[in-house]
Design an enzyme around this catalytic site. Structure first.
Site: not given
Length: 553
Positions: A96, A192, A247, A323-324
């Protein structure tokens, strides 16, 4: 065909995956320990949420040293061992990259704060006066620094100052750290909030009608974004056989092709967000914390738009959980009586589409949301929103706010992985960093592996089909019976081969008739989440959350 088009990715949130040293926090060795389990599931790639040195203000998305593993997770040597052991099992590792911002404890920012003429000053954004941009985590996106009497920009927490990509030195720092890890064997990157790295450097104010600290178009897709990504590809990505997923909140199929179009030389795919906001009230004064019922036709239209918008032009990422995001079974399905059926139904809908599927840890055993007391949540987003909306501004009653948290709060996905019914779900011998979901007694890996009808084995079969059948990878996508308010059905067709996916999205029985050119007797069952398949002529009698994959070739 590029390897990532046949791949299935498994996201590991390391602090909640497996703890090997008893401190209550998962670690790198825990991931290595479970590689054989992931190999058995059939996945091709592990995406690791951030594992770098960090003060953990936002669970590792605030990095203070990009070349060092956070000591609580282990050492760099532990990471190198994980890469080697994964590769020994033909599993690739994607890390990430959080480079829209750093931690305020990173050496760059420590230097940047010292004085206005420090060499690192323009690694970040400093202004004499703030504009009215809001932080994604509530309040202003600007923080005052008394030492130099200026404000710095942070789109997330004040401990996550935004990096200034306008500065070529910053971009070179990012290229160098990417090469550092790829030379160690890392196979790619999840990038990210990559759509925010280019800023509107005139920092225009939002219209005041959007509230005190608005969040909107100025927060994403800045003017130099694709210039930066093409430079990244040219300087780094093109030199490795790697996979990238960005993302990119705020994206449409049209601008997604700017990121991942076949001729763009930027990224392989992006994460779209709009299908995961269909049950949020648009433009609510409560932000994301006002929810509504999902409209199935809206979901079908949205996924149809993405499937056809990128077909043969780019590539889709496929996900319902990360995870979000909360657990999909609790959000849109039935996490009680029909937990197993609805978990398999969501998996079937998603994995039979074109794109690269992402499984979030625990999704493959049908983990569900947790309902905690407000003080039991760790997530900075939940805590900040509660303080802002409930306590300070009194814009919503606590009960209503908590209903939204129970449905969409991020900590729903961050409770420790449920390995067994033993103490602490087999996650740790210590005290877990976040409270366990009490469902672990019934929902856990050990029981799933012992049940041939479990969610786990359904995922395993879906992955096997993707690996073996080019129709799933290459075929076009066509919605069937768009207007049906209960059934999600679509066809994948490649030349004279056809797959039909038919899924009852709800818990009421429903009759679904195949119309037009489809003849049910020409199809055989490839996969189903029920043992019995009921049909009458061209009509399928669908049971609650029933999902069937039919094959004609």
């Amino acid at each position: 065909m590029e390897w990532w088009k046949k791949s299935v990715v498994y996201q590991v949130y390391p602090r909640s995956f497996k703890d090997t040293d008893g401190d209550g926090i998962g670690d790198i060795k825990g991931v290595t320990e479970k590689l054989d389990y992931l190999k058995d599931l059939g996945i091709d790639v592990i995406w690791l949420s951030p594992v770098f040195e960090s003060p953990q203000d936002d669970n590792g998305y605030d990095i203070s040293d990009y070349r060092k593993i956070w000591s609580t997770f282990g050492t760099n040597e532990d990471m190198y061992e994980l890469i080697e052991e994964a590769h020994n099992r033909d599993i690739k590792i994607v890390m990430d990259l959080v480079a829209n911002h750093s931690s305020d404890e990173h050496d760059w920012f420590v230097e940047s704060k010292k004085s206005k003429d420090n060499p690192y000053r323009d690694y970040y954004f400093w202004r004499d006066e703030p504009n009215n941009w809001g932080s994604f985590f509530s309040g202003s996106a600007w923080e005052y620094d008394e030492n130099t009497e200026q404000y710095y920009l942070h789109l997330f927490t004040k401990k996550q100052p935004d990096l200034n990509w306008e500065n070529p030195k910053v971009r070179q720092e990012v290229w160098d750290l990417m090469k550092f890890w790829m030379d160690k064997g890392v196979d790619g990157w999840r990038l990210d909030v990559i759509s925010s790295i280019s800023k509107h450097t005139d920092f225009p104010d939002y219209d005041e009608k959007y509230g005190k600290y608005p969040i909107g178009d100025f927060h994403t897709n800045g003017p130099r974004l694709h210039e930066y990504l093409q430079e990244m590809n040219r300087e780094v990505l093109s030199k490795y056989d790697c996979m990238t997923v960005g993302e990119a909140p705020g994206s449409t199929p049209e601008n997604a092709l700017l990121f991942c179009g076949n001729d763009r030389n930027e990224l392989n795919m992006i994460f779209t967000f709009d299908h995961m906001s269909l049950d949020l009230v648009p433009n609510s004064h409560l932000g994301k914390w006002e929810v509504k019922d999902l409209d199935l036709i809206e979901l079908k239209d949205n996924l149809n738009t993405w499937q056809n918008g990128l077909h043969r032009k780019g590539w889709n990422s496929l996900y319902f959980e990360n995870h979000d995001q909360p657990r999909i079974v609790s959000r849109w399905g039935n996490d009680d009586k029909y937990r197993v059926e609805s978990a398999k139904m969501f998996a079937t809908i998603l994995h039979m589409m074109q794109g690269t599927p992402y499984i979030y840890q625990g999704e493959e055993i049908g983990m569900i949301n947790a309902k905690f007391e407000i003080e039991e949540y760790d997530d900075v987003e939940i805590r900040n929103a509660y303080k802002d909306l409930v306590l300070d501004r009194k814009m919503v009653e606590k009960d209503k706010f908590m209903e939204a948290v129970y449905r969409i709060g991020r900590d729903n996905a961050r409770t420790p992985m449920q390995w067994s019914s033993d103490d602490n779900a087999g996650f740790t011998t210590g005290k877990p960093w976040l409270k366990l979901n009490p469902s672990y007694k019934e929902i856990n890996v050990a029981s799933a592996l012992n049940d041939e009808n479990s969610v786990f084995y359904h995922y395993k079969e879906l992955i096997k089909i993707r690996h073996e059948d080019d129709v799933v990878t290459l075929a076009d996508f066509r919605l069937v019976d768009r207007e049906n308010k209960s059934v999600f059905a679509y066809e994948r067709r490649l030349d004279d081969k056809s797959i039909l996916v038919v899924a009852n999205f709800y818990e009421d029985d429903v009759d679904f008739e195949l119309a037009g050119e489809y003849r049910l007797d020409e199809y055989s069952v490839l996969l189903s989440n029920y043992k019995e398949f009921e049909k009458e002529g061209n009509k399928i009698k669908l049971k609650p959350f029933e999902a069937i994959v039919l094959k004609n070739y």
